[in-house]
Design a protein around this motif. Structure first.
Motif, PDB file in Angstrom:
ATOM      1  N   TYR A  37       1.073  -0.878  -0.311  1.00  0.00           N
ATOM      2  CA  TYR A  37       0.184  -0.019  -0.196  1.00  0.00           C
ATOM      3  C   TYR A  37       0.954   0.948  -0.186  1.00  0.00           C
ATOM      4  CZ  TYR A  37      -3.708  -3.365   1.242  1.00  0.00           C
ATOM      5  OH  TYR A  37      -4.295  -4.846   1.360  1.00  0.00           O
ATOM      6  N   VAL A  38       0.700   2.163  -1.336  1.00  0.00           N
ATOM      7  CA  VAL A  38       1.564   2.890  -1.350  1.00  0.00           C
ATOM      8  C   VAL A  38       1.305   4.835  -1.628  1.00  0.00           C
ATOM      9  CG1 VAL A  38       3.340   4.175  -3.407  1.00  0.00           C
ATOM     10  CG2 VAL A  38       3.056   1.549  -3.044  1.00  0.00           C
ATOM     11  N   THR A  39       1.127   5.028  -0.843  1.00  0.00           N
ATOM     12  CA  THR A  39       0.837   6.088   0.125  1.00  0.00           C
ATOM     13  C   THR A  39       1.618   7.340  -0.412  1.00  0.00           C
ATOM     14  OG1 THR A  39       0.235   5.547   2.660  1.00  0.00           O
ATOM     15  CG2 THR A  39       0.092   7.980   1.853  1.00  0.00           C
ATOM     16  N   LEU A  40       0.739   8.521  -1.579  1.00  0.00           N
ATOM     17  CA  LEU A  40       1.446   9.227  -1.982  1.00  0.00           C
ATOM     18  C   LEU A  40       1.107  10.206  -1.371  1.00  0.00           C
ATOM     19  CD1 LEU A  40      -0.113   8.217  -5.171  1.00  0.00           C
ATOM     20  CD2 LEU A  40       2.246   8.223  -4.597  1.00  0.00           C
ATOM     21  N   PRO A  41       1.682  11.297  -1.909  1.00  0.00           N
ATOM     22  CA  PRO A  41       1.172  13.019  -1.041  1.00  0.00           C
ATOM     23  C   PRO A  41      -0.087  13.788  -0.944  1.00  0.00           C
ATOM     24  CG  PRO A  41       3.313  13.333  -2.552  1.00  0.00           C
ATOM     25  CD  PRO A  41       2.841  12.257  -2.661  1.00  0.00           C
ATOM     26  N   ARG A  42      -0.732  14.372  -0.488  1.00  0.00           N
ATOM     27  CA  ARG A  42      -1.531  14.327  -0.132  1.00  0.00           C
ATOM     28  C   ARG A  42      -2.552  15.684  -1.765  1.00  0.00           C
ATOM     29  NH1 ARG A  42      -2.719  16.590   5.763  1.00  0.00           N
ATOM     30  NH2 ARG A  42      -3.286  15.193   6.921  1.00  0.00           N
ATOM     31  N   GLU A  43      -2.158  16.069  -2.269  1.00  0.00           N
ATOM     32  CA  GLU A  43      -2.275  16.589  -3.254  1.00  0.00           C
ATOM     33  C   GLU A  43      -2.270  15.474  -4.679  1.00  0.00           C
ATOM     34  OE1 GLU A  43       1.326  17.684  -2.474  1.00  0.00           O
ATOM     35  OE2 GLU A  43       0.255  17.845  -0.930  1.00  0.00           O
ATOM     36  N   GLU A  44      -1.128  14.279  -4.200  1.00  0.00           N
ATOM     37  CA  GLU A  44      -1.581  13.776  -5.805  1.00  0.00           C
ATOM     38  C   GLU A  44      -2.728  12.606  -5.445  1.00  0.00           C
ATOM     39  OE1 GLU A  44       0.904  12.502  -7.471  1.00  0.00           O
ATOM     40  OE2 GLU A  44       1.761  14.753  -7.386  1.00  0.00           O
ATOM     41  N   SER A  45      -3.716  12.430  -6.340  1.00  0.00           N
ATOM     42  CA  SER A  45      -4.612  11.526  -6.480  1.00  0.00           C
ATOM     43  C   SER A  45      -4.574  10.753  -7.415  1.00  0.00           C
ATOM     44  CB  SER A  45      -5.874  12.239  -5.693  1.00  0.00           C
ATOM     45  OG  SER A  45      -6.144  12.206  -7.154  1.00  0.00           O
TER      46      SER A  45
END
Length: 150
Positions: free
Chosen positions: A95-103
């Motif tokens: 499970y890869v978490t990207l920065p908040r601005e990325e979706s």
């Protein structure tokens, strides 16, 4: 597989050797509801969370905030006729978490097919409604056989 077979090293005959790891990643649709900045991958069992992070940052230049991995057990099933038990392979999920601005939105490859199926269902519903109107009109007519009634 990315392993390569090379001839045995011989002195005085230097050879170019490239060793590629057997790493792979597959993007999968999440089974649970997730935030828009979390992406799920099925990865090779040998990959660690550090390998996943460096793979995505170096090759695809994705900004990665966090990586969590887990091993999902393969499904076990008992054969009804012979009684032996089979088990599918275990799968490692990342499970890869990207920065908040990325979706990330999972791509919809079959939207044209769904639209075509909706049109076909609509045409079928219209023809059913027309047949029902025909039956209702001719239900009270004398001399009609009983197979017209629903």
């Amino acid at each position: 597989m990315s392993t390569r077979w090379y001839p045995i090293y011989q002195r005085g005959n230097p050879q170019l050797r490239v060793f590629l790891p057997n790493f792979w990643m597959k993007l999968i649709r999440p089974t649970e509801e997730q935030p828009p900045n979390v992406v799920t991958f099925s990865v090779s069992m040998e990959m660690t969370k550090y390998d996943v992070r460096s793979y995505l940052e170096k090759i695809y230049k994705l900004p990665v905030v966090d990586v969590r991995t887990r091993i999902a057990m393969g499904e076990t099933k008992k054969d009804q006729t012979y009684g032996y038990i089979t088990k599918k392979d275990d799968v490692k999920l990342a499970y890869v978490t990207l920065p908040r601005e990325e979706s990330f939105v999972f791509p919809d490859f079959f939207s044209e097919k769904a639209e075509k199926q909706e049109k076909e269902e609509k045409a079928l519903d219209e023809s059913k409604a027309g047949f029902r109107r025909f039956l209702d009109r001719n239900k009270k007519r004398p001399g009609t056989p009983g197979w017209f009634s629903i």
